[in-house]
Design a protein around this motif. Structure first.
Motif, PDB file in Angstrom:
ATOM      1  N   ARG A 222      34.970 -22.227 -39.818  1.00 36.27           N
ATOM      2  CA  ARG A 222      35.618 -21.800 -38.576  1.00 36.27           C
ATOM      3  C   ARG A 222      36.195 -20.403 -38.717  1.00 36.27           C
ATOM      4  O   ARG A 222      36.071 -19.572 -37.824  1.00 36.27           O
TER       5      ARG A 222
ATOM      6  N   TRP B 290      35.111 -17.004 -36.826  1.00 35.14           N
ATOM      7  CA  TRP B 290      36.090 -16.220 -36.062  1.00 35.14           C
ATOM      8  C   TRP B 290      36.072 -14.758 -36.493  1.00 35.14           C
ATOM      9  O   TRP B 290      36.036 -13.843 -35.672  1.00 35.14           O
TER      10      TRP B 290
ATOM     11  N   GLY C  60      34.884 -12.766 -33.491  1.00 37.41           N
ATOM     12  CA  GLY C  60      36.057 -12.467 -32.679  1.00 37.41           C
ATOM     13  C   GLY C  60      36.358 -13.535 -31.650  1.00 37.41           C
ATOM     14  O   GLY C  60      37.157 -13.312 -30.746  1.00 37.41           O
ATOM     15  N   ARG C  61      35.712 -14.692 -31.783  1.00 39.87           N
ATOM     16  CA  ARG C  61      35.984 -15.792 -30.847  1.00 39.87           C
ATOM     17  C   ARG C  61      36.438 -17.010 -31.641  1.00 39.87           C
ATOM     18  O   ARG C  61      35.803 -17.388 -32.626  1.00 39.87           O
ATOM     19  N   TYR C  62      37.533 -17.626 -31.182  1.00 37.05           N
ATOM     20  CA  TYR C  62      38.001 -18.839 -31.838  1.00 37.05           C
ATOM     21  C   TYR C  62      37.006 -19.961 -31.601  1.00 37.05           C
ATOM     22  O   TYR C  62      36.488 -20.123 -30.499  1.00 37.05           O
ATOM     23  N   GLN C  63      36.752 -20.739 -32.642  1.00 38.17           N
ATOM     24  CA  GLN C  63      35.746 -21.791 -32.563  1.00 38.17           C
ATOM     25  C   GLN C  63      36.404 -23.157 -32.376  1.00 38.17           C
ATOM     26  O   GLN C  63      37.535 -23.375 -32.772  1.00 38.17           O
ATOM     27  N   ALA C  64      35.657 -24.078 -31.831  1.00 32.13           N
ATOM     28  CA  ALA C  64      36.149 -25.448 -31.662  1.00 32.13           C
ATOM     29  C   ALA C  64      35.695 -26.284 -32.850  1.00 32.13           C
ATOM     30  O   ALA C  64      34.709 -25.966 -33.520  1.00 32.13           O
ATOM     31  N   GLY C  65      36.429 -27.385 -33.095  1.00 40.83           N
ATOM     32  CA  GLY C  65      36.086 -28.254 -34.212  1.00 40.83           C
ATOM     33  C   GLY C  65      34.681 -28.813 -34.102  1.00 40.83           C
ATOM     34  O   GLY C  65      33.972 -28.954 -35.095  1.00 40.83           O
ATOM     35  N   TYR C  66      34.259 -29.102 -32.860  1.00 36.27           N
ATOM     36  CA  TYR C  66      32.956 -29.735 -32.679  1.00 36.27           C
ATOM     37  C   TYR C  66      31.783 -28.759 -32.859  1.00 36.27           C
ATOM     38  O   TYR C  66      30.632 -29.156 -32.744  1.00 36.27           O
ATOM     39  N   ASP C  67      32.074 -27.486 -33.116  1.00 35.76           N
ATOM     40  CA  ASP C  67      30.993 -26.534 -33.369  1.00 35.76           C
ATOM     41  C   ASP C  67      30.373 -26.714 -34.750  1.00 35.76           C
ATOM     42  O   ASP C  67      29.343 -26.113 -35.052  1.00 35.76           O
TER      43      ASP C  67
ATOM     44  N   ARG D  71      47.923 -13.485 -30.462  1.00 38.45           N
ATOM     45  CA  ARG D  71      46.781 -14.383 -30.384  1.00 38.45           C
ATOM     46  C   ARG D  71      46.869 -15.495 -31.431  1.00 38.45           C
ATOM     47  O   ARG D  71      46.312 -16.559 -31.253  1.00 38.45           O
ATOM     48  N   LYS D  72      47.604 -15.239 -32.522  1.00 41.03           N
ATOM     49  CA  LYS D  72      47.747 -16.297 -33.516  1.00 41.03           C
ATOM     50  C   LYS D  72      48.652 -17.414 -33.004  1.00 41.03           C
ATOM     51  O   LYS D  72      48.468 -18.575 -33.353  1.00 41.03           O
TER      52      LYS D  72
ATOM     53  N   ARG E  29      46.438 -19.433 -30.942  1.00 36.85           N
ATOM     54  CA  ARG E  29      45.624 -20.301 -31.801  1.00 36.85           C
ATOM     55  C   ARG E  29      46.416 -21.536 -32.224  1.00 36.85           C
ATOM     56  O   ARG E  29      45.926 -22.662 -32.130  1.00 36.85           O
TER      57      ARG E  29
ATOM     58  N   PHE F 188      41.257 -13.664 -25.254  1.00 32.87           N
ATOM     59  CA  PHE F 188      41.162 -14.676 -26.311  1.00 32.87           C
ATOM     60  C   PHE F 188      41.191 -16.086 -25.716  1.00 32.87           C
ATOM     61  O   PHE F 188      40.532 -16.990 -26.219  1.00 32.87           O
TER      62      PHE F 188
ATOM     63  N   SER G 210      37.607 -16.677 -24.315  1.00 33.54           N
ATOM     64  CA  SER G 210      36.515 -16.841 -25.282  1.00 33.54           C
ATOM     65  C   SER G 210      36.764 -17.972 -26.266  1.00 33.54           C
ATOM     66  O   SER G 210      35.888 -18.325 -27.034  1.00 33.54           O
ATOM     67  N   HIS G 211      37.977 -18.534 -26.254  1.00 29.36           N
ATOM     68  CA  HIS G 211      38.328 -19.597 -27.209  1.00 29.36           C
ATOM     69  C   HIS G 211      37.500 -20.848 -26.911  1.00 29.36           C
ATOM     70  O   HIS G 211      37.589 -21.418 -25.843  1.00 29.36           O
ATOM     71  N   ARG G 212      36.730 -21.279 -27.876  1.00 32.61           N
ATOM     72  CA  ARG G 212      35.821 -22.390 -27.619  1.00 32.61           C
ATOM     73  C   ARG G 212      36.527 -23.738 -27.586  1.00 32.61           C
ATOM     74  O   ARG G 212      35.936 -24.738 -27.199  1.00 32.61           O
ATOM     75  N   ASP G 213      37.753 -23.790 -28.045  1.00 29.99           N
ATOM     76  CA  ASP G 213      38.444 -25.076 -28.053  1.00 29.99           C
ATOM     77  C   ASP G 213      39.392 -25.229 -26.860  1.00 29.99           C
ATOM     78  O   ASP G 213      40.159 -26.177 -26.804  1.00 29.99           O
TER      79      ASP G 213
ATOM     80  N   ASP H 201      39.197 -26.045 -22.995  1.00 34.35           N
ATOM     81  CA  ASP H 201      38.141 -26.609 -22.151  1.00 34.35           C
ATOM     82  C   ASP H 201      38.201 -26.117 -20.713  1.00 34.35           C
ATOM     83  O   ASP H 201      37.210 -26.197 -19.986  1.00 34.35           O
TER      84      ASP H 201
ATOM     85  N   GLU I  34      30.106 -17.278 -22.486  1.00 33.22           N
ATOM     86  CA  GLU I  34      29.451 -17.875 -23.649  1.00 33.22           C
ATOM     87  C   GLU I  34      29.809 -19.324 -23.862  1.00 33.22           C
ATOM     88  O   GLU I  34      29.157 -20.011 -24.652  1.00 33.22           O
TER      89      GLU I  34
END
Lengths: 329, 300
Positions: A310, A314, A318-325, B46-47, B50, B231, B234-237, B239, B260
């Motif tokens: 993860r 990142w 530069g994009r935060y990832q999800a756990g399910y990735d 941004r942290k 997170r 941020f 683009s944050h994938r977590d 929803d 994306e």
């Protein structure tokens, strides 16, 4: 009688805490994360493990992130080893034979070690016979705390002898001290010294001067809290360092259990970097520090793998990832 | 010489049920409309975002698993605690009331709203969605007629982690209106306060901490929207995004970020915040649920 130095517990804690204060950014961080990934002993040690789960874990270990080349533009390293129960070694071998990823098997009645010695030794021989490259043994903590140090040393020697394959090559031995049950840092240091010496004695009787397959000392089974902590790992690293300075022989270190985040892994690497600066000849490519290679330093972990992935994703996107990735196994 | 020194409050963030300082160490001085310094707030980075999302992700399954009745109780409890902080909130709103000449969407609509009225409306809105917690599923879900020996149900499930981007004004009412609908449906939320007056948002953290809201279900960041919105998007977590009062530039930032990951976005343009009929509707909940349709064999 073995004389281990005493440990200043307060200073050990202070010093360990100081390693968490370093600021590591961008390219250095990325390099550290890749290194940590390559040092993983990706582990599953549950009663519900099956050959299917073990095989899935092996595939994960070989190629931790399926989309790495498409998404990150680079192939991330494989982990160092897959760590399983002895019954699953054969299943792992189907996937890992010839890949460079080792099979590590816990043995000797893991996690308690409370079985007759003959049973524990059979456990080891079976795992080695099935193709385990590395054996993680547990010491008898009851005997240690009762002060029967010779008994511990003798058992470690027996297990190490059982690690020898018919071709004379030893499977790497990792001695789990289970530091969460050893009560004090003085005991951790003493147990480290006993284990290191006992393993070296078997090398000596086998006529092996500089073993190609280093032996390790390891903090914990992961079944007891607290598992690996930084002060404990620091004390064990110091035992390894002092042994190198005394004899010129290298022993590996494996903290295991409780290291779940990439940040923690980087803290451990900082500790290794700053504690084991020994200018060892032949390791110029890692600034003379063999413990900055997967050959001499491992992380025993499971969830750590995906957190490292993860963080790498990142840093690269530069994009935060999800756990399910990231795949689970 | 005054009899005693004023003790001014230092507001912090609200993440995972705790009140941490921002990881960045930055603070944010606020002056009253009259130019007097009134508070320092944490300027979230941004942290912090997170951390808030991590906490929300951990807390969300438990919140979704709570009974709808219980979620309603917790929201009602929040309203009770807001009632107790009525004066503090009204004062916070009044001390930073935007100047009349300031530009910005939504301000005209609420220019006549007194701080006391805004607090009252906020409490009413929370109570309203506390009520919806165990009723929206009946309204939005359904039992579908099908040609076969099956029962066919459409049921509602929460979307997951929702980021609420609060408008500058009305600072409290806008925030509560964005927060309550996803919350009552079992989503965990990460709130980004409005930029001109973040104090009501900071106080809301204290309300959550004392009203049985499980740790991590509501996380509140005070900070600069322009700095964090990219941020968030683009944050994938995360929803879904529930936003109001965003400028065109900010909207572009959001659209680029979500391209994306295809997260759900609900942006309110011109919202009649004071209009209960418009704002008390279950259609405010609908963007933050997923519909699941189940075929179940009829018994023979």
């Amino acid at each position: 009688m073995l004389r281990s130095p005493t440990v200043d517990a307060v200073m050990a804690q202070e010093r360990a805490a100081s390693f968490t204060k370093r600021s590591i950014k961008s390219s250095a961080k990325l390099a550290g994360l890749r290194l940590a990934l390559s040092m993983l002993d990706l582990t599953t040690l549950e009663g519900k493990d099956s050959p299917e789960k073990a095989r899935a874990l092996c595939r994960k270990g070989l190629h931790p992130f399926e989309r790495d080349e498409a998404m990150l533009g680079e192939r991330l390293p494989s982990v160092a080893a897959i760590c399983v129960y002895p019954a699953l070694v054969a299943a792992c071998r189907e996937i890992l034979a010839g890949t460079g990823v080792n099979i590590a098997s816990v043995a000797t009645g893991f996690p308690s070690g409370q079985y007759p010695l003959s049973v524990r030794l059979d456990d080891v021989r079976k795992a080695v016979g099935d193709g385990a490259d590395e054996i993680d043994m547990v010491i008898n903590r009851g005997a240690f705390l009762a002060g029967r140090y010779d008994e511990i040393a003798q058992e470690i020697r027996e297990v190490k002898r059982a690690c020898r394959r018919p071709d004379g090559v030893f499977a790497h031995l990792k001695v789990i001290l289970e530091t969460g049950e050893l009560e004090t840092l003085d005991n951790v240091r003493r147990a480290s010294d006993i284990a290191i010496r006992a393993m070296a004695e078997v090398d000596a009787e086998a006529g092996i001067d500089a073993p190609g397959t280093p032996d390790f000392i390891k903090t914990s089974t992961g079944k007891v809290q607290p598992a690996a902590t930084m002060p404990v790992t620091l004390v064990m690293l110091e035992a390894i360092r002092d042994w190198y300075l005394e004899t010129g022989r290298l022993v590996g270190m494996k903290p295991a259990g409780g290291i779940r985040t990439a940040k923690q892994a980087l803290h451990y690497l900082v500790m290794v970097k700053e504690t084991m600066n020994l200018d060892v000849p032949g390791f110029e490519h890692v600034a003379g520090n063999p413990w900055l290679t997967p050959h001499y330093f491992r992380f025993g972990a499971s969830t750590l793998c995906n957190d490292i992935l993860r963080q790498i994703a990142w840093l690269k996107t530069g994009r935060y990832q999800a756990g399910y990735d990231f795949s689970e196994a | 010489m005054p009899d005693r020194l004023d003790v001014l409050k230092t507001y912090k963030l609200f993440i995972d049920g705790k009140f941490p300082r921002t990881e960045s160490g930055r603070s944010w001085p606020l002056n009253s409309a009259a130019g007097e310094p009134i508070a320092h707030l944490s300027l979230a980075s941004r942290k912090d975002l997170r951390e808030g999302v991590e906490a929300a992700r951990r807390a969300q399954p438990g919140w979704a698993g709570a009974t709808p009745y219980n979620r309603g109780q917790v929201l009602y409890r929040m309203a009770e605690m807001l009632e107790g902080k009525r004066d503090e909130l009204a004062q916070a709103i009044a001390s930073l009331a935007p100047a009349r000449s300031a530009k910005g969407k939504g301000r005209q609509a609420t220019a006549s709203l007194t701080p006391q009225d805004e607090v009252s409306l906020s409490i009413d809105r929370l109570v309203c969605f506390a009520g919806w917690a165990d009723k929206y599923a009946q309204v939005l879900g359904c039992n579908n007629p099908v040609a076969g020996p099956f029962y066919n149900f459409t049921i509602t499930e929460p979307t997951g982690v929702v980021a609420c981007i609060a408008p500058d004004s009305p600072s409290l009412l806008g925030l509560i209106s964005l927060l309550a609908p996803p919350l009552c449906a079992g989503n965990a939320v990460v709130v980004l306060s409005g930029g001109t007056n973040p104090i009501p948002a900071a106080v809301l953290g204290e309300v959550c901490a004392t009203s049985d809201v499980p740790a991590g279900v509501v996380n509140i960041l005070t900070g600069m929207r322009g700095e964090l919105l990219g941020f968030v998007a683009s944050h994938r977590d995360i929803d879904a995004i529930h936003a109001a009062g965003v400028s065109t530039d900010e909207r572009v930032l959001v659209e680029k970020g979500i391209a994306e990951n295809l997260k759900r976005v609900k942006v309110h343009a011109q919202t009649p915040w004071t209009d209960a009929a418009a704002c008390h509707s279950p259609w405010w909940i609908e963007p933050f649920i997923e519909f699941k349709t189940i075929w179940h064999p009829a018994s023979v």
